[in-house]
Design a protein around this motif. Structure first.
Motif, PDB file in Angstrom:
ATOM      1  N   ASN A   1       0.842  -1.191   0.000  1.00  0.00           N
ATOM      2  CA  ASN A   1       0.000   0.000   0.000  1.00  0.00           C
ATOM      3  C   ASN A   1       0.878   1.243   0.000  1.00  0.00           C
ATOM      4  N   GLY A   2       0.564   2.194  -0.874  1.00  0.00           N
ATOM      5  CA  GLY A   2       1.345   3.413  -0.951  1.00  0.00           C
ATOM      6  C   GLY A   2       2.525   3.346  -1.893  1.00  0.00           C
ATOM      7  N   SER A   3       2.688   2.217  -2.590  1.00  0.00           N
ATOM      8  CA  SER A   3       3.832   2.063  -3.497  1.00  0.00           C
ATOM      9  C   SER A   3       3.649   2.816  -4.812  1.00  0.00           C
ATOM     10  N   GLY A   4       2.401   3.197  -5.132  1.00  0.00           N
ATOM     11  CA  GLY A   4       2.128   3.939  -6.354  1.00  0.00           C
ATOM     12  C   GLY A   4       1.359   3.158  -7.404  1.00  0.00           C
ATOM     13  N   LYS A   5       1.047   1.895  -7.124  1.00  0.00           N
ATOM     14  CA  LYS A   5       0.434   1.064  -8.166  1.00  0.00           C
ATOM     15  C   LYS A   5      -0.977   1.537  -8.531  1.00  0.00           C
ATOM     16  N   SER A   6      -1.780   1.980  -7.570  1.00  0.00           N
ATOM     17  CA  SER A   6      -3.125   2.467  -7.886  1.00  0.00           C
ATOM     18  C   SER A   6      -3.065   3.751  -8.698  1.00  0.00           C
ATOM     19  N   MET A   7      -2.137   4.631  -8.365  1.00  0.00           N
ATOM     20  CA  MET A   7      -1.995   5.881  -9.106  1.00  0.00           C
ATOM     21  C   MET A   7      -1.509   5.617 -10.520  1.00  0.00           C
ATOM     22  N   LEU A   8      -0.666   4.602 -10.691  1.00  0.00           N
ATOM     23  CA  LEU A   8      -0.208   4.258 -12.041  1.00  0.00           C
ATOM     24  C   LEU A   8      -1.394   3.819 -12.898  1.00  0.00           C
ATOM     25  N   LEU A   9      -2.282   3.004 -12.347  1.00  0.00           N
ATOM     26  CA  LEU A   9      -3.478   2.592 -13.084  1.00  0.00           C
ATOM     27  C   LEU A   9      -4.370   3.794 -13.383  1.00  0.00           C
TER      28      LEU A   9
ATOM     29  N   LEU B   1     -11.417  -1.102 -12.568  1.00  0.00           N
ATOM     30  CA  LEU B   1     -11.826  -1.105 -11.168  1.00  0.00           C
ATOM     31  C   LEU B   1     -10.618  -0.607 -10.394  1.00  0.00           C
ATOM     32  N   ILE B   2     -10.675   0.648  -9.957  1.00  0.00           N
ATOM     33  CA  ILE B   2      -9.566   1.262  -9.236  1.00  0.00           C
ATOM     34  C   ILE B   2     -10.086   1.757  -7.894  1.00  0.00           C
ATOM     35  N   ASN B   3      -9.415   1.347  -6.828  1.00  0.00           N
ATOM     36  CA  ASN B   3      -9.866   1.637  -5.466  1.00  0.00           C
ATOM     37  C   ASN B   3     -11.232   0.989  -5.235  1.00  0.00           C
ATOM     38  N   THR B   4     -12.254   1.735  -4.877  1.00  0.00           N
ATOM     39  CA  THR B   4     -13.564   1.134  -4.598  1.00  0.00           C
ATOM     40  C   THR B   4     -14.507   1.352  -5.778  1.00  0.00           C
ATOM     41  N   PRO B   5     -15.413   0.383  -6.034  1.00  0.00           N
ATOM     42  CA  PRO B   5     -16.351   0.526  -7.151  1.00  0.00           C
ATOM     43  C   PRO B   5     -17.244   1.749  -6.976  1.00  0.00           C
ATOM     44  N   GLY B   6     -17.430   2.506  -8.051  1.00  0.00           N
ATOM     45  CA  GLY B   6     -18.310   3.666  -8.008  1.00  0.00           C
ATOM     46  C   GLY B   6     -19.679   3.314  -8.578  1.00  0.00           C
ATOM     47  N   MET B   7     -20.655   3.178  -7.714  1.00  0.00           N
ATOM     48  CA  MET B   7     -22.000   2.801  -8.126  1.00  0.00           C
ATOM     49  C   MET B   7     -23.022   3.767  -7.542  1.00  0.00           C
ATOM     50  N   ILE B   8     -24.223   3.762  -8.099  1.00  0.00           N
ATOM     51  CA  ILE B   8     -25.319   4.586  -7.577  1.00  0.00           C
ATOM     52  C   ILE B   8     -26.027   3.775  -6.493  1.00  0.00           C
ATOM     53  N   ASN B   9     -25.903   4.211  -5.253  1.00  0.00           N
ATOM     54  CA  ASN B   9     -26.382   3.429  -4.111  1.00  0.00           C
ATOM     55  C   ASN B   9     -27.890   3.236  -4.073  1.00  0.00           C
ATOM     56  N   SER B  10     -28.626   4.138  -4.702  1.00  0.00           N
ATOM     57  CA  SER B  10     -30.094   4.063  -4.646  1.00  0.00           C
ATOM     58  C   SER B  10     -30.683   3.183  -5.739  1.00  0.00           C
ATOM     59  N   MET B  11     -29.813   2.486  -6.501  1.00  0.00           N
ATOM     60  CA  MET B  11     -30.272   1.590  -7.551  1.00  0.00           C
ATOM     61  C   MET B  11     -29.806   0.165  -7.256  1.00  0.00           C
TER      62      MET B  11
ATOM     63  N   ILE C   1      -8.039  -3.768 -19.650  1.00  0.00           N
ATOM     64  CA  ILE C   1      -8.736  -4.024 -18.388  1.00  0.00           C
ATOM     65  C   ILE C   1      -7.770  -3.773 -17.241  1.00  0.00           C
ATOM     66  N   LEU C   2      -8.165  -2.885 -16.320  1.00  0.00           N
ATOM     67  CA  LEU C   2      -7.352  -2.547 -15.152  1.00  0.00           C
ATOM     68  C   LEU C   2      -8.103  -2.960 -13.891  1.00  0.00           C
ATOM     69  N   LEU C   3      -7.525  -3.856 -13.120  1.00  0.00           N
ATOM     70  CA  LEU C   3      -8.175  -4.357 -11.904  1.00  0.00           C
ATOM     71  C   LEU C   3      -7.250  -4.124 -10.721  1.00  0.00           C
ATOM     72  N   ASP C   4      -7.640  -3.211  -9.851  1.00  0.00           N
ATOM     73  CA  ASP C   4      -6.828  -2.824  -8.701  1.00  0.00           C
ATOM     74  C   ASP C   4      -7.285  -3.582  -7.459  1.00  0.00           C
ATOM     75  N   GLU C   5      -6.450  -4.505  -6.990  1.00  0.00           N
ATOM     76  CA  GLU C   5      -6.776  -5.341  -5.822  1.00  0.00           C
ATOM     77  C   GLU C   5      -8.174  -5.959  -5.953  1.00  0.00           C
ATOM     78  N   PRO C   6      -8.456  -6.660  -7.057  1.00  0.00           N
ATOM     79  CA  PRO C   6      -9.822  -7.143  -7.304  1.00  0.00           C
ATOM     80  C   PRO C   6     -10.303  -8.227  -6.341  1.00  0.00           C
ATOM     81  N   THR C   7      -9.378  -8.908  -5.656  1.00  0.00           N
ATOM     82  CA  THR C   7      -9.809  -9.991  -4.757  1.00  0.00           C
ATOM     83  C   THR C   7     -10.223  -9.491  -3.380  1.00  0.00           C
ATOM     84  N   ASN C   8     -10.120  -8.187  -3.137  1.00  0.00           N
ATOM     85  CA  ASN C   8     -10.536  -7.636  -1.840  1.00  0.00           C
ATOM     86  C   ASN C   8     -11.978  -8.035  -1.513  1.00  0.00           C
ATOM     87  N   ALA C   9     -12.166  -8.631  -0.349  1.00  0.00           N
ATOM     88  CA  ALA C   9     -13.495  -8.996   0.173  1.00  0.00           C
ATOM     89  C   ALA C   9     -14.174 -10.123  -0.598  1.00  0.00           C
ATOM     90  N   LEU C  10     -13.474 -10.772  -1.543  1.00  0.00           N
ATOM     91  CA  LEU C  10     -14.074 -11.869  -2.297  1.00  0.00           C
ATOM     92  C   LEU C  10     -13.897 -13.194  -1.566  1.00  0.00           C
TER      93      LEU C  10
END
Length: 211
Positions: free
Chosen positions: A36-44, A78-88, A150-159
């Motif tokens: 964490n903090g190495s720069g990989k998410s920012m690179l994506l 998918l970078i950091n957390t998924p951005g979705m509309i919570n009311s749908m 396709i860019l997947l940032d830490e996709p196995t989180n919480a799976l």
């Protein structure tokens, strides 16, 4: 193809990406490992056209990002957390995304959701989803239209373990379709199982390593 030339990113006087040059090619799975903090998410984020580098250039499929176009023409991320509309509902979120290009229909969306053990007909709003369910939705959004990049940032989180197996199957299928896939993780063993090329990010610098 994505080509980075002397890419650096400085935020608040801190060098997040440090003079990175690298060429990613189609039909390959790149595993990008780093703490964490190495720069990989920012690179994506730079590759996706979401963050403009302080210096250097990014070329995607022959176009210069931040000059010829704002982001790659065919990309799922998918970078950091998924951005979705919570009311749908989950299905309605994916349907709304799919309607932008109209390349896939209801059957494809439903099939992906069922594959990841999500119920397409559920009217449950995303705000009520667990972290794992939201992560699955983000993965589906990134891959469902079979983009070239396709860019997947830490996709196995919480799976759960079954969903990780499905994710790895999907990643390999997208590679077979000719996609360029970059997957990040802090877990080296997790990446080595699916990657053709193993990369390491450390203190903003990118290195290719033997698997």
């Amino acid at each position: 193809m994505i080509e980075l030339k002397n890419v650096s990113l400085i935020i608040k006087h801190e060098k997040i990406i440090d003079n990175v040059s690298y060429r990613f090619i189609d039909n390959k799975i790149y595993g990008l490992q780093g703490r964490n903090g190495s720069g990989k998410s920012m690179l994506l984020s730079i590759i996706a056209g979401l963050t403009k580098p302080t210096a250097g250039s990014v070329q995607a499929d022959g176009a210069m990002l931040f000059k010829d176009r704002d982001f790659p023409e065919s990309i799922g991320a998918l970078i950091n957390t998924p951005g979705m509309i919570n009311s749908m509902s989950g299905y309605d979120n994916l349907k709304l995304l799919a309607e932008i290009k109209n390349e896939i229909g209801d059957e494809e969306i439903s099939a992906y959701m069922e594959r990841f053990s999500l119920e397409p007909r559920s009217r449950k709003h995303v705000r009520s989803y667990s972290l794992g369910m939201k992560q699955k939705l983000g993965i589906i959004a990134a891959v469902m239209e079979h983009p070239h990049i396709i860019l997947l940032d830490e996709p196995t989180n919480a799976l759960d373990s079954r969903s990780i197996v499905v994710l790895n199957e999907v990643i390999k299928e997208e590679k077979a379709h000719g996609a360029l896939v970059i997957v990040t993780s802090h877990d080296k063993e997790e990446l080595q199982g699916i990657s053709d090329i193993f990369l390491k990010m450390e203190d903003g610098k990118l290195h290719e390593e033997a698997k």
